[in-house]
Design a protein around this motif. Structure first.
Motif, PDB file in Angstrom:
ATOM      1  N   ASN A  15       0.815  -1.217   0.000  1.00  0.00           N
ATOM      2  CA  ASN A  15       0.000   0.000   0.000  1.00  0.00           C
ATOM      3  C   ASN A  15       0.844   1.260   0.000  1.00  0.00           C
ATOM      4  N   THR A  16       2.047   1.182   0.509  1.00  0.00           N
ATOM      5  CA  THR A  16       2.927   2.346   0.576  1.00  0.00           C
ATOM      6  C   THR A  16       3.686   2.574  -0.722  1.00  0.00           C
ATOM      7  N   THR A  22       0.114   5.041  -5.714  1.00  0.00           N
ATOM      8  CA  THR A  22       0.770   6.291  -5.330  1.00  0.00           C
ATOM      9  C   THR A  22       1.064   7.221  -6.495  1.00  0.00           C
ATOM     10  N   ASP A  85       5.597  12.553  -0.717  1.00  0.00           N
ATOM     11  CA  ASP A  85       4.436  11.843  -0.158  1.00  0.00           C
ATOM     12  C   ASP A  85       4.850  10.478   0.388  1.00  0.00           C
ATOM     13  N   GLU A  86       5.729   9.802  -0.350  1.00  0.00           N
ATOM     14  CA  GLU A  86       6.213   8.486   0.082  1.00  0.00           C
ATOM     15  C   GLU A  86       7.012   8.604   1.381  1.00  0.00           C
ATOM     16  N   ARG A  88       6.602  10.802   3.699  1.00  0.00           N
ATOM     17  CA  ARG A  88       5.640  11.012   4.788  1.00  0.00           C
ATOM     18  C   ARG A  88       4.992   9.699   5.208  1.00  0.00           C
ATOM     19  N   ARG A  89       4.600   8.887   4.228  1.00  0.00           N
ATOM     20  CA  ARG A  89       3.994   7.583   4.556  1.00  0.00           C
ATOM     21  C   ARG A  89       4.970   6.701   5.305  1.00  0.00           C
ATOM     22  N   LYS A  92       5.254   7.887   8.894  1.00  0.00           N
ATOM     23  CA  LYS A  92       4.107   7.449   9.700  1.00  0.00           C
ATOM     24  C   LYS A  92       4.262   5.996  10.118  1.00  0.00           C
TER      25      LYS A  92
END
Length: 98
Positions: A15-16, A22, A85-86, A88-89, A92
């Motif tokens: 999912n990442t 993405t 964005d990646e 940041r994921r 997290k």
């Protein structure tokens, strides 16, 4: 022998990182935006996708200097945005202990 520890995060990783989840660089909206900047006399019809792919592969972030008419700029900017964005994921996931 199936090791559950080895595959416990497979779904999270898919999912990442999977491009289909993405990347918007190949969707019709993005392609319509770059099409207006394409000039057949410049010879860059494959360069935008190449630069996008190269930046995504190398996980480049930060500054890139480009000299040109703008067609490849959108591809570069899209790749940089997706790399951020990646990151940041991934951040997290690290905070969640995964």
């Amino acid at each position: 022998e199936n090791n559950p520890r080895l595959s416990q995060y497979d779904t999270i990783v898919r999912n990442t990182f999977l491009p289909s989840r993405t990347s918007s660089a190949l969707d019709s909206t993005f392609l319509s935006h770059v099409a207006s900047l394409y000039n057949p006399h410049m010879g860059v019809e494959h360069l935008g996708l190449f630069l996008y792919s190269f930046i995504k592969l190398t996980k480049t972030s930060g500054r890139i200097v480009e000299i040109g008419a703008g067609y490849t700029s959108l591809w570069i900017l899209q790749a940089l945005k997706e790399n951020e964005d990646e990151k940041r994921r991934i951040g997290k996931l690290h905070k969640a202990g995964k």
